[in-house]
Design an enzyme around this catalytic site. Structure first.
Site, PDB file in Angstrom:
ATOM      1  N   ASP A   1       0.819  -1.230   0.000  1.00 29.48           N
ATOM      2  CA  ASP A   1       0.000   0.000   0.000  1.00 29.48           C
ATOM      3  C   ASP A   1       0.849   1.274   0.000  1.00 29.48           C
ATOM      4  O   ASP A   1       0.320   2.379   0.071  1.00 29.48           O
ATOM      5  CB  ASP A   1      -0.955   0.007   1.196  1.00 29.48           C
ATOM      6  CG  ASP A   1      -0.210  -0.002   2.524  1.00 29.48           C
ATOM      7  OD1 ASP A   1       1.044  -0.022   2.510  1.00 29.48           O
ATOM      8  OD2 ASP A   1      -0.878   0.020   3.574  1.00 29.48           O
ATOM      9  N   GLY A   2       2.169   1.117  -0.073  1.00 29.60           N
ATOM     10  CA  GLY A   2       3.046   2.294  -0.147  1.00 29.60           C
ATOM     11  C   GLY A   2       3.638   2.705   1.195  1.00 29.60           C
ATOM     12  O   GLY A   2       4.556   3.520   1.245  1.00 29.60           O
TER      13      GLY A   2
ATOM     14  N   LYS B   1      10.448  40.021 -12.851  1.00 28.49           N
ATOM     15  CA  LYS B   1       9.638  38.839 -13.190  1.00 28.49           C
ATOM     16  C   LYS B   1       8.283  38.910 -12.495  1.00 28.49           C
ATOM     17  O   LYS B   1       8.198  39.299 -11.341  1.00 28.49           O
ATOM     18  CB  LYS B   1      10.388  37.575 -12.747  1.00 28.49           C
ATOM     19  CG  LYS B   1       9.593  36.276 -12.869  1.00 28.49           C
ATOM     20  CD  LYS B   1      10.435  35.068 -12.440  1.00 28.49           C
ATOM     21  CE  LYS B   1      10.000  34.507 -11.113  1.00 28.49           C
ATOM     22  NZ  LYS B   1      10.710  33.278 -10.720  1.00 28.49           N
TER      23      LYS B   1
ATOM     24  N   ASP C   1      20.417  31.214 -10.231  1.00 32.66           N
ATOM     25  CA  ASP C   1      19.174  31.041  -9.467  1.00 32.66           C
ATOM     26  C   ASP C   1      19.353  29.953  -8.418  1.00 32.66           C
ATOM     27  O   ASP C   1      20.327  29.203  -8.449  1.00 32.66           O
ATOM     28  CB  ASP C   1      18.012  30.687 -10.418  1.00 32.66           C
ATOM     29  CG  ASP C   1      16.670  31.199  -9.894  1.00 32.66           C
ATOM     30  OD1 ASP C   1      16.613  31.661  -8.736  1.00 32.66           O
ATOM     31  OD2 ASP C   1      15.680  31.138 -10.648  1.00 32.66           O
TER      32      ASP C   1
HETATM   33  C1  R5P Z   1      11.572  31.606  -7.512  1.00 31.61           C
HETATM   34  O1  R5P Z   1      11.523  32.726  -7.113  1.00 31.61           O
HETATM   35  C2  R5P Z   1      12.819  30.766  -7.561  1.00 31.61           C
HETATM   36  O2  R5P Z   1      13.959  31.476  -7.182  1.00 31.61           O
HETATM   37  C3  R5P Z   1      12.986  30.149  -8.916  1.00 31.61           C
HETATM   38  O3  R5P Z   1      13.242  31.170  -9.851  1.00 31.61           O
HETATM   39  C4  R5P Z   1      11.765  29.400  -9.324  1.00 31.61           C
HETATM   40  O4  R5P Z   1      11.289  28.630  -8.268  1.00 31.61           O
HETATM   41  C5  R5P Z   1      12.028  28.521 -10.528  1.00 31.61           C
HETATM   42  O5  R5P Z   1      10.844  27.864 -10.849  1.00 31.61           O
HETATM   43  P1  R5P Z   1      10.456  27.556 -12.357  1.00 31.61           P
HETATM   44  O6  R5P Z   1      11.589  26.814 -12.954  1.00 31.61           O
HETATM   45  O7  R5P Z   1       9.202  26.742 -12.241  1.00 31.61           O
HETATM   46  O8  R5P Z   1      10.193  28.866 -13.008  1.00 31.61           O
END
Ligand code: R5P
Length: 303
Positions: free
Chosen positions: A34-35, A192, A221
């Site tokens: 069942d996991g 963004k 990032d």
């Molecule tokens: C958001 O602010 C993070 O720093 C990343 O830029 C984000 O989580 C990346 O997610 P995705 O690849 O879905 O755009």
């Protein structure tokens, strides 16, 4: 000290053990039909410092539960101190209430870790530098930026035509830190927008910094999930005349069709780390993985 690994990222745990010239201690993990999972620690751990390496990556809930059970088994078996190395700390983007009525999922995970008896956490490039303040136990917040700085210096002999770029406001501290590590390299920030309902990402263009006249951009990032942020950032940079785009991001979370979208994008190459295990079906030609195992080993040696 004894080292244990959950099943989320065993190759990383093996590398850490090798760097420490240690062996991983066994963890018996039985999965019922069942996991449900049954965890057993066959070795004696009485009065030991036990280190558990487990990334809270996809499937996030399963990997967290496995970590909780391993820690519970260690504590019940007499372990004196448990350090959880959670290189990628799942739910970290849900660190506060964005809209009325939401749960703060990150805080729930922290409460769970603390209540099963974790004494210390080591993690990498958390989404916000304020996240460690949400814990009631010590947290060591490591970063892959020194690994990226080294790679950038080794790979590009001339950085005069290169600019670092944060794909959003949330990454300003990160790009600034990398710029310092690289002798105050210039950096720019892209504006963004993410629609909180649909998740759709749009660019507001270059918000600060000057990319004009630069040939190459390195986007920095903390993680790549759907790849949307990177693709929108790369398109914004292309529109500004940038010829070569590289990505350096710590956590290769890679959800849905992220890998195939990134492979066909204008990005030349993507460097990520091994905080998250990348299965073969999510690997792609432009992807390179750098190891953070030595950083974990160095930190553990200090404990
Ligand atoms: C958001 O602010 C993070 O720093 C990343 O830029 C984000 O989580 C990346 O997610 P995705 O690849 O879905 O755009």
């Amino acid at each position: 000290m004894k080292l244990f690994s959950g099943s989320a990222n065993r190759p990383l745990a093996v590398k850490v053990a090798k760097a420490l010239k240690m062996k991983l201690s066994p963890v018996d993990i039985h999965i019922f039909p069942d996991g449900e999972r049954r965890i057993q620690i066959p070795e004696k751990v009485v009065d030991e410092h036990c280190v558990v390496i487990q990334s809270a990556s996809t499937p996030v809930d399963t990997n967290y539960m496995e970590l909780f059970f391993i820690v519970d088994a260690l504590k019940r078996s007499g372990a004196e101190f448990v350090t959880a190395v959670v290189p990628y700390f799942g739910y970290q983007r849900q660190d506060h209430v964005f809209r009325d009525g939401e749960a703060v999922s990150l805080e729930v995970m922290i409460k769970m870790l603390e209540s099963v008896g974790v004494d210390k956490v080591i993690s990498f490039d958390m989404h916000s530098i304020r996240i460690p303040d949400l814990f009631h136990i010590p947290v060591t917040h490591l970063s892959a930026l020194p690994v990226f700085a080294q790679k950038i210096q080794d790979k590009f002999s001339d950085l005069s035509d290169t600019i670092l770029v944060s794909p959003d406001d949330g990454g300003i501290a990160r790009v600034k830190k990398l710029s310092e590590l690289l002798g105050n390299m210039p950096y720019a920030v892209i504006g963004k927008n993410r629609d909180l309902v649909t998740g759709a990402i749009t660019s507001e263009g270059i918000e600060s910094g000057n990319v004009k006249g630069k040939k190459r951009a390195l986007i920095i990032d903390d993680m790549i999930s759907s790849g949307g942020t990177m693709i929108v950032a790369a398109n914004t940079l292309k529109e500004q005349g940038i010829k070569e785009i590289y990505v350096f991001a710590t956590h290769p979370v890679f959800s849905i069709d992220g890998p195939s979208k990134l492979q066909t994008s204008s990005i030349k190459k993507l460097f990520v780390t091994n905080t998250v295990f990348v299965p073969s079906d999510k690997m792609f030609g432009k992807l390179r993985q750098l190891s953070i195992a030595d950083l974990i080993a160095a930190e553990l040696k200090e404990l």
